[in-house]
Design a protein around this motif. Structure first.
Motif, PDB file in Angstrom:
ATOM      1  N   HIS A  62      23.312  -0.300  -2.534  1.00 39.61           N
ATOM      2  CA  HIS A  62      21.998  -0.930  -2.187  1.00 39.61           C
ATOM      3  C   HIS A  62      21.222  -0.804  -3.260  1.00 39.61           C
ATOM      4  O   HIS A  62      21.226  -0.764  -4.226  1.00 39.61           O
ATOM      5  N   ASP A  63      20.223  -2.189  -3.326  1.00 38.84           N
ATOM      6  CA  ASP A  63      19.551  -2.291  -4.417  1.00 38.84           C
ATOM      7  C   ASP A  63      18.256  -1.665  -4.187  1.00 38.84           C
ATOM      8  O   ASP A  63      16.973  -2.147  -3.183  1.00 38.84           O
ATOM      9  N   LYS A  64      17.607  -0.666  -4.553  1.00 46.86           N
ATOM     10  CA  LYS A  64      15.970  -0.207  -4.507  1.00 46.86           C
ATOM     11  C   LYS A  64      14.732  -0.926  -5.140  1.00 46.86           C
ATOM     12  O   LYS A  64      13.537  -0.824  -5.024  1.00 46.86           O
ATOM     13  N   ASP A  65      14.867  -2.539  -5.908  1.00 44.85           N
ATOM     14  CA  ASP A  65      13.968  -3.026  -6.168  1.00 44.85           C
ATOM     15  C   ASP A  65      13.595  -3.498  -5.057  1.00 44.85           C
ATOM     16  O   ASP A  65      12.721  -3.862  -4.587  1.00 44.85           O
ATOM     17  N   LEU A  66      14.842  -3.652  -3.552  1.00 46.09           N
ATOM     18  CA  LEU A  66      14.403  -5.092  -3.008  1.00 46.09           C
ATOM     19  C   LEU A  66      14.004  -3.674  -1.743  1.00 46.09           C
ATOM     20  O   LEU A  66      12.926  -4.103  -0.963  1.00 46.09           O
ATOM     21  N   CYS A  67      14.806  -2.396  -0.989  1.00 48.22           N
ATOM     22  CA  CYS A  67      14.253  -2.041  -0.293  1.00 48.22           C
ATOM     23  C   CYS A  67      12.715  -0.963  -0.390  1.00 48.22           C
ATOM     24  O   CYS A  67      11.995  -0.871  -1.076  1.00 48.22           O
ATOM     25  N   PHE A 101       1.829  12.014   0.853  1.00 48.92           N
ATOM     26  CA  PHE A 101       2.619  11.887   2.638  1.00 48.92           C
ATOM     27  C   PHE A 101       1.806  10.218   1.853  1.00 48.92           C
ATOM     28  O   PHE A 101       1.142   9.485   1.383  1.00 48.92           O
ATOM     29  N   ASN A 102       2.321   9.677   2.670  1.00 54.27           N
ATOM     30  CA  ASN A 102       2.570   8.029   3.720  1.00 54.27           C
ATOM     31  C   ASN A 102       3.246   7.389   2.123  1.00 54.27           C
ATOM     32  O   ASN A 102       3.185   5.591   2.033  1.00 54.27           O
ATOM     33  N   VAL A 103       3.738   7.677   0.803  1.00 55.12           N
ATOM     34  CA  VAL A 103       4.288   6.373   0.046  1.00 55.12           C
ATOM     35  C   VAL A 103       6.362   7.314   0.316  1.00 55.12           C
ATOM     36  O   VAL A 103       6.268   8.610   0.695  1.00 55.12           O
ATOM     37  N   ARG A 104       6.885   6.002   0.503  1.00 56.34           N
ATOM     38  CA  ARG A 104       7.682   6.629   1.458  1.00 56.34           C
ATOM     39  C   ARG A 104       8.771   6.095   0.706  1.00 56.34           C
ATOM     40  O   ARG A 104       9.624   6.750   0.425  1.00 56.34           O
ATOM     41  N   GLY A 105       8.886   5.502  -0.251  1.00 54.76           N
ATOM     42  CA  GLY A 105       9.917   5.440  -2.249  1.00 54.76           C
ATOM     43  C   GLY A 105      10.792   4.511  -1.280  1.00 54.76           C
ATOM     44  O   GLY A 105      10.472   3.762  -0.838  1.00 54.76           O
ATOM     45  N   LYS A 106      12.263   4.913  -2.051  1.00 53.25           N
ATOM     46  CA  LYS A 106      13.362   4.504  -1.375  1.00 53.25           C
ATOM     47  C   LYS A 106      14.166   4.774  -1.290  1.00 53.25           C
ATOM     48  O   LYS A 106      14.136   5.996  -1.612  1.00 53.25           O
ATOM     49  N   MET A 107      15.075   4.741   0.245  1.00 52.81           N
ATOM     50  CA  MET A 107      16.279   5.369   0.221  1.00 52.81           C
ATOM     51  C   MET A 107      17.412   5.316  -0.601  1.00 52.81           C
ATOM     52  O   MET A 107      17.905   5.120  -1.486  1.00 52.81           O
ATOM     53  N   ASP A 108      18.107   6.967  -0.069  1.00 54.65           N
ATOM     54  CA  ASP A 108      19.143   7.161  -1.781  1.00 54.65           C
ATOM     55  C   ASP A 108      20.689   7.273  -1.186  1.00 54.65           C
ATOM     56  O   ASP A 108      20.330   7.708   0.118  1.00 54.65           O
ATOM     57  N   GLU A 131      19.199   2.256 -14.507  1.00 54.99           N
ATOM     58  CA  GLU A 131      20.703   2.623 -13.562  1.00 54.99           C
ATOM     59  C   GLU A 131      20.556   3.688 -13.566  1.00 54.99           C
ATOM     60  O   GLU A 131      20.903   4.150 -12.074  1.00 54.99           O
ATOM     61  N   TYR A 132      21.047   4.040 -14.338  1.00 50.39           N
ATOM     62  CA  TYR A 132      21.098   6.163 -14.121  1.00 50.39           C
ATOM     63  C   TYR A 132      19.849   6.334 -13.221  1.00 50.39           C
ATOM     64  O   TYR A 132      20.209   7.514 -12.386  1.00 50.39           O
ATOM     65  N   ARG A 133      18.450   6.149 -13.531  1.00 45.75           N
ATOM     66  CA  ARG A 133      17.547   6.742 -13.550  1.00 45.75           C
ATOM     67  C   ARG A 133      16.908   6.625 -11.797  1.00 45.75           C
ATOM     68  O   ARG A 133      17.409   7.311 -10.888  1.00 45.75           O
ATOM     69  N   LYS A 134      18.143   4.713 -11.748  1.00 42.56           N
ATOM     70  CA  LYS A 134      17.677   4.635 -10.085  1.00 42.56           C
ATOM     71  C   LYS A 134      18.757   5.166  -9.057  1.00 42.56           C
ATOM     72  O   LYS A 134      19.052   5.410  -8.214  1.00 42.56           O
ATOM     73  N   TYR A 135      20.177   5.209  -9.824  1.00 39.79           N
ATOM     74  CA  TYR A 135      21.511   5.229  -8.649  1.00 39.79           C
ATOM     75  C   TYR A 135      22.819   6.431  -9.210  1.00 39.79           C
ATOM     76  O   TYR A 135      23.412   6.538  -8.596  1.00 39.79           O
ATOM     77  N   GLY A 136      21.781   6.645 -10.628  1.00 30.69           N
ATOM     78  CA  GLY A 136      23.536   7.856 -10.843  1.00 30.69           C
ATOM     79  C   GLY A 136      24.364   7.097 -11.623  1.00 30.69           C
ATOM     80  O   GLY A 136      24.172   6.269 -12.150  1.00 30.69           O
ATOM     81  N   ALA A 188      23.940   8.610   5.831  1.00 29.12           N
ATOM     82  CA  ALA A 188      23.402   8.613   4.803  1.00 29.12           C
ATOM     83  C   ALA A 188      23.251   8.047   3.752  1.00 29.12           C
ATOM     84  O   ALA A 188      22.420   9.038   2.903  1.00 29.12           O
ATOM     85  N   PRO A 189      22.170   7.554   4.247  1.00 25.43           N
ATOM     86  CA  PRO A 189      20.879   6.772   3.984  1.00 25.43           C
ATOM     87  C   PRO A 189      19.992   7.887   3.771  1.00 25.43           C
ATOM     88  O   PRO A 189      19.551   8.319   5.184  1.00 25.43           O
ATOM     89  N   GLN A 190      19.209   8.481   3.070  1.00 19.66           N
ATOM     90  CA  GLN A 190      17.865   9.380   2.776  1.00 19.66           C
ATOM     91  C   GLN A 190      17.070   9.339   2.489  1.00 19.66           C
ATOM     92  O   GLN A 190      17.322   8.402   1.369  1.00 19.66           O
ATOM     93  N   TYR A 191      15.506   9.649   2.709  1.00 18.96           N
ATOM     94  CA  TYR A 191      13.918   9.703   2.473  1.00 18.96           C
ATOM     95  C   TYR A 191      14.150  10.882   1.418  1.00 18.96           C
ATOM     96  O   TYR A 191      14.363  12.138   0.883  1.00 18.96           O
ATOM     97  N   PRO A 192      13.632  10.013  -0.101  1.00 17.28           N
ATOM     98  CA  PRO A 192      13.329  11.166  -1.293  1.00 17.28           C
ATOM     99  C   PRO A 192      11.679  11.285  -0.556  1.00 17.28           C
ATOM    100  O   PRO A 192      10.733  10.739  -0.462  1.00 17.28           O
ATOM    101  N   GLU A 193      11.434  12.482  -0.583  1.00 14.95           N
ATOM    102  CA  GLU A 193      10.608  13.095  -0.412  1.00 14.95           C
ATOM    103  C   GLU A 193       9.386  13.771  -1.013  1.00 14.95           C
ATOM    104  O   GLU A 193       8.777  14.641  -0.184  1.00 14.95           O
ATOM    105  N   GLN A 194       9.307  13.615  -1.952  1.00 15.96           N
ATOM    106  CA  GLN A 194       8.921  13.814  -3.074  1.00 15.96           C
ATOM    107  C   GLN A 194       7.817  13.273  -3.369  1.00 15.96           C
ATOM    108  O   GLN A 194       6.466  14.689  -4.211  1.00 15.96           O
ATOM    109  N   GLN A 195       7.442  12.540  -3.493  1.00 11.70           N
ATOM    110  CA  GLN A 195       6.108  11.958  -3.060  1.00 11.70           C
ATOM    111  C   GLN A 195       4.674  11.958  -2.415  1.00 11.70           C
ATOM    112  O   GLN A 195       4.932  12.681  -1.425  1.00 11.70           O
TER     113      GLN A 195
END
Lengths: 83, 207
Positions: free
Chosen positions: B82-87, B110-117, B134-139, B101-108
């Motif tokens: 998946h493309d995190k720039d579109l998510c 409240f109400n900042v949902r971020g991108k699915m991982d 690429e490493y920063r966003k996807y590993g 499998a797809p999960q929320y990053p919950e580090q930000q």
């Protein structure tokens, strides 16, 4: 006395003219910017569902070439089979 | 061309969670996300089984079917990415996926949902291969380097297999033919020969 005051009166009239034209210019600018800013194109972008719309992944072209696949298959035989 | 697949041999998985640790370490996954997790059924009882689960890279992926911005794509060999720039982080894929499998990053905040991982089969995302971005966003992108997913490569009992589905199924088929239908010599029976639960301590039984 009147001849003495005439330059001052003329100067005041010129200032008023400048202020008035500047005011008209500002108002016109505001109207134009509001008109442009609030303009909304009637054209909509229509996307087909389930068509990926993101950037191209450079890995896809690598995988299509086939060499990488052979390398991955070799890796499976090397590390995934029992020792 | 066959599809890339994961297969977890439940008769071999010992619930060591090394696959989870390896994945988190290799991709620098945030603390609140586990791209892979180990599920155990009948924990502590006879017949206990563990299975390592991540994205199964479905042929008809429900995550891709429900995504409102269509940020999912499938490579020629069946890896679902998946493309995190579109998510937009709406979470529909989280609800649609039967494997979690797809999960929320919950580090930000409240109400900042971020991108699915999600698990990428170590194939990164739609950015230049193994670039810092690429490493920063996807590993890490191990597939581009000709390597298999690290979770499978480092599995100590080789319970977790990954690779071309034809080869993986061939390895598994040979295993089953060799060991037969029963694996009792390997796990519970090896620890408690010829007995069921009766030889376990009272404390263990309570668990």
């Amino acid at each position: 006395m009147q001849s003495l005051l005439r330059p001052a009166i003329n100067k005041g009239t010129d200032t008023m003219k400048i202020i008035r034209s500047a005011g008209i210019g500002i108002i016109a600018g505001l109207i134009a910017s509001v008109a442009v800013g609030c303009y909304r194109s009637p054209n909509t972008t229509w996307y087909e569902p389930h068509d990926y719309k993101g950037a191209d992944d450079p890995l896809l072209s690598k995988l299509e070439q086939g060499g990488l696949h052979a390398q991955l298959d070799e890796r499976v035989r090397a590390v995934q089979t029992d020792r | 061309m066959a599809r890339m697949k994961f297969l977890c041999d439940v008769e071999r998985c010992i619930e060591c969670n090394a696959c989870v640790t390896a994945c988190n370490n290799e991709h620098d996954v945030p603390w609140d996300i586990n791209r892979r997790h180990v599920v155990t059924i009948n924990d502590g009882k006879r017949g206990e089984k563990s299975i390592s689960v991540a994205c199964m890279h479905c042929t008809d992926a429900p995550c891709a079917a429900v995504c409102p911005v269509d940020c999912f794509y499938t490579t020629v060999d069946g890896i679902v990415l998946h493309d995190k720039d579109l998510c937009i982080g709406c979470g529909y894929c989280f609800y649609a996926c039967p494997f979690g499998a797809p999960q929320y990053p919950e580090q930000q905040a409240f109400n900042v949902r971020g991108k699915m991982d999600k698990c990428t089969f170590c194939a990164g995302g739609p950015l230049p291969d193994n670039s810092p971005e690429e490493y920063r966003k996807y590993g890490r992108n191990r597939i581009a380097e000709g390597k298999l997913p690290l979770c499978a490569e480092m599995c100590s009992t080789k319970a977790l297999l990954a690779g071309d589905g034809t080869l993986v199924s061939d390895i598994y088929r040979k295993r089953v033919m060799k060991r037969g239908g029963s694996m009792d010599f390997w796990r519970w029976e090896a620890a408690y020969p010829g007995q069921g639960n009766e030889n376990r301590s009272e404390n263990d039984k309570e668990k």
